[in-house]
Design a protein around this motif. Structure first.
Motif, PDB file in Angstrom:
ATOM      1  N   UNK A  81      -4.544  74.121  32.530  1.00  0.00           N
ATOM      2  CA  UNK A  81      -5.090  72.919  33.156  1.00  0.00           C
ATOM      3  C   UNK A  81      -4.392  72.513  34.433  1.00  0.00           C
ATOM      4  N   UNK A  91       4.281  70.063  26.912  1.00  0.00           N
ATOM      5  CA  UNK A  91       3.278  70.154  25.845  1.00  0.00           C
ATOM      6  C   UNK A  91       3.057  71.626  25.508  1.00  0.00           C
ATOM      7  N   UNK A  93       2.045  72.990  22.748  1.00  0.00           N
ATOM      8  CA  UNK A  93       1.208  73.238  21.563  1.00  0.00           C
ATOM      9  C   UNK A  93       0.358  74.509  21.702  1.00  0.00           C
TER      10      UNK A  93
ATOM     11  N   UNK B  31       1.347  62.913  24.694  1.00  0.00           N
ATOM     12  CA  UNK B  31       1.393  63.452  23.329  1.00  0.00           C
ATOM     13  C   UNK B  31       1.280  64.976  23.414  1.00  0.00           C
ATOM     14  N   UNK B  32       2.271  65.699  22.937  1.00  0.00           N
ATOM     15  CA  UNK B  32       2.256  67.160  23.130  1.00  0.00           C
ATOM     16  C   UNK B  32       1.313  67.862  22.161  1.00  0.00           C
ATOM     17  N   UNK B  33       0.029  67.737  22.424  1.00  0.00           N
ATOM     18  CA  UNK B  33      -0.966  68.308  21.511  1.00  0.00           C
ATOM     19  C   UNK B  33      -2.033  69.103  22.252  1.00  0.00           C
ATOM     20  N   UNK B  34      -1.714  69.555  23.442  1.00  0.00           N
ATOM     21  CA  UNK B  34      -2.611  70.463  24.146  1.00  0.00           C
ATOM     22  C   UNK B  34      -3.725  69.809  24.941  1.00  0.00           C
ATOM     23  N   UNK B  35      -3.824  68.486  24.907  1.00  0.00           N
ATOM     24  CA  UNK B  35      -4.925  67.805  25.580  1.00  0.00           C
ATOM     25  C   UNK B  35      -4.935  67.966  27.091  1.00  0.00           C
ATOM     26  N   UNK B  36      -3.774  68.219  27.657  1.00  0.00           N
ATOM     27  CA  UNK B  36      -3.668  68.289  29.117  1.00  0.00           C
ATOM     28  C   UNK B  36      -4.480  69.433  29.712  1.00  0.00           C
ATOM     29  N   UNK B  37      -4.845  70.399  28.885  1.00  0.00           N
ATOM     30  CA  UNK B  37      -5.551  71.574  29.402  1.00  0.00           C
ATOM     31  C   UNK B  37      -7.064  71.482  29.198  1.00  0.00           C
TER      32      UNK B  37
END
Lengths: 232, 316
Positions: A81, A91, A93, B31-37
């Motif tokens: 992203x 992040x 994950x 929140x480090x859960x992959x949402x940024x991508x």
């Protein structure tokens, strides 16, 4: 209710899993070439997996697959992203998910390499993702880069300075780079390579082999070990 | 009103009302859960020239919130409600037969027979049915899987373990979000708010990165959406059990005392093979088919187009 069986790997618990090696560095410094070289050198003797973090989706993954250095299915690509450093540091994950997918599909593995997307000197891998990390510079970026420091240069377990064959062409002084790197790295190793001339990255492969052996030994004999972090 | 919906949280997974702070953590883009991508279709819209600046973006966000945003908010609220109700009684009435030949507890004793994973699969199927594009379904499951991985370490709970087991390939994102919200101490309204908020902040941030938009201008757009976010979160809770069961003032207290008390009552009724009476017999989860199902064909098409674009920077 009793606790469910927990199939989730805890990133902090290194016991019984492959060593996770991060390879980071600026765009064009030779990260992908180094990954290919390590696959060439270590592939015959180790069970490997590779995760790439490209700017554009699958560029590096495709390069590695075409290079034929590793079973293409053992190479996974992660999208970041527009923020490659976020995916390896803030992040992690998606990268953890990819690493564990490889371990589930092909495990047990000896080594999983996570190649970051090309970034700047402030990029560094989270300890939650990589047990050890290599930072790759190249001499054409200028011989002042090691002096400028940044977490990658100063804290990586190994600093690789690539494209030494170009040094005379770009007026880079390798002695200066070596001296400056030593000054900011507190004794951690620096290796100079020309991946164009040495397609198996002999010296780096040796360093990684030693790392993997130490890791296996520690995991087999030292169950108390809980922090896979860089020794000071 | 918010109080009507939310204050049953004291009966949930935490004794103290920690929801507000937990909501901030859950909705934070850090929140480090992959949402940024994930761009929620914004990357493809930028590529096609549908989003070129703040005006386009504002329309895109408003449309997204009114459709996909509302649907994910409602699913998240339902998941939060389910998680809260089953936290202490995993074999509650959510585990009842669904008409597909999956019997509930055979009557051998409280909490021993019904598979607590079953209602999660049902709710996940509701999310699946509301996601037309295969690309969006995949993106949603990836996000759900990553969120669950993160949430299980931050807010460990039996419910999250159950959900992970129920849908091993990854529950849909709003389902994981609702369950995580409950584990964090949020109520369904807060879960809906988090889902609605994320449904617009993700694309907004992606547009900032892809087009180099002024981040302050874009945040102003988000601020302008605040009333719509409130409305969406509120509307998202309209199909929950608290509204399914007629709740006059007298019943409010009963509901607030809980979900779990109801659960026990209904559970034993089901186990005894005797239908409970009236509206109270209406099983939790029976309202799920009525959850909002707004479609957004443009978003579906953007998701499919994005999947086939080899030059993408975002997962979706």
């Amino acid at each position: 209710m009793g606790a469910q069986h927990d199939d989730l790997h805890d990133a902090a618990d290194p016991h019984g899993r492959a060593l996770r090696l991060g390879i980071g560095g600026p765009v064009g410094s030779g990260k992908t070439a180094l990954v290919a070289a390590l696959c060439r050198s270590l592939g015959p003797s180790m069970r490997l997996g590779v995760v790439t973090n490209d700017i554009y989706t699958t560029e590096d993954a495709e390069f590695l697959r075409r290079a034929g250095v590793l079973d293409p299915e053992r190479i996974l690509a992660v999208q970041t992203g527009c923020c490659p450093h976020t995916a390896i540091r803030d992040d992690i994950a998606a990268n953890l998910d990819a690493v564990e997918t490889l371990e589930e599909r092909f495990g047990p593995l000896d080594l999983v390499i996570v190649e970051s997307g090309g970034d700047n000197l402030t990029a560094t891998f989270s300890r939650g993702l990589a047990d050890r990390q290599i930072f790759v510079l190249d001499v054409s970026g200028g011989d002042k880069v090691p002096r400028k420091g940044g977490p990658g240069v100063t804290m990586a377990d190994l600093l690789v300075v690539n494209k030494t064959d170009l040094a005379p062409l770009v007026g880079a002084d390798l002695t200066v780079m070596s001296r400056d790197a030593a000054a900011v790295r507190d004794g951690r190793p620096v290796l100079f390579t020309s991946l164009r001339e040495d397609r198996s990255a002999h010296s780096v492969a040796e360093w990684v082999t030693s790392l993997v052996n130490t890791w296996k030994h520690a995991n087999a004999h030292d169950h108390e070990r809980t922090t896979p972090t860089t020794a000071a | 009103m918010r109080q009507d919906i939310g204050d049953g949280r004291g009966d949930g997974m935490r004794d103290k009302p920690t929801g507000d702070a937990a909501l901030l953590l859950l909705a934070d883009s850090r929140l480090p859960a992959g949402g940024h991508a994930h761009s929620g279709g914004a990357e493809e819209a930028v590529r096609l020239g549908t989003i070129t600046g703040p005006e386009d973006l504002a329309r895109f966000l408003r449309g997204r919130l009114a459709t996909a945003g509302l649907v994910t908010a409602a699913l998240a609220a339902a998941a939060c409600e389910l998680a809260t109700a089953t936290a202490d009684h995993p074999a509650g009435p959510y585990g009842q037969a669904d008409g597909d030949g999956n019997p509930p507890d055979a009557g051998t004793g409280a909490g021993t027979g019904a598979d607590p994973a079953h209602p999660w699969r049902r709710l996940d199927a509701e999310a699946d049915a509301r996601t037309a594009s295969p690309a969006q379904r995949e993106a949603s499951r990836v996000q759900g899987r990553l969120l669950l991985r993160t949430a299980r370490r931050i807010w460990p709970s039996t419910v999250l373990d159950t959900l992970a087991r129920a849908v091993p390939e990854g529950a849909h994102h709003p389902i994981a979000l609702g369950a995580a919200a409950a584990s964090a101490g949020c109520d369904p309204y807060q879960a809906a708010m988090a889902a609605a908020y994320i449904s617009v902040t993700g694309p907004a941030t992606a547009a900032v990165r892809l087009l180099g938009l002024d981040p302050v201008t874009v945040h102003r757009l988000l601020a302008d959406l605040a009333p719509a976010l409130n409305d969406a979160a509120h509307a998202a809770c309209a199909s929950l059990i608290d509204d399914v069961v007629p709740n006059g003032p007298a019943q409010n207290g009963a509901i607030q005392n809980g979900a779990t008390h109801d659960g026990i009552a209904q559970n034993s009724a089901i186990q005894n093979g005797a239908p409970a009476n009236g509206a109270a017999a209406k099983a939790r989860g029976s309202g799920w088919p009525a959850l909002p199902g707004h479609t957004a064909p443009a978003l579906d098409l953007l998701a499919e187009g994005h999947l086939n674009n080899p030059m993408k920077l975002f997962v979706s």
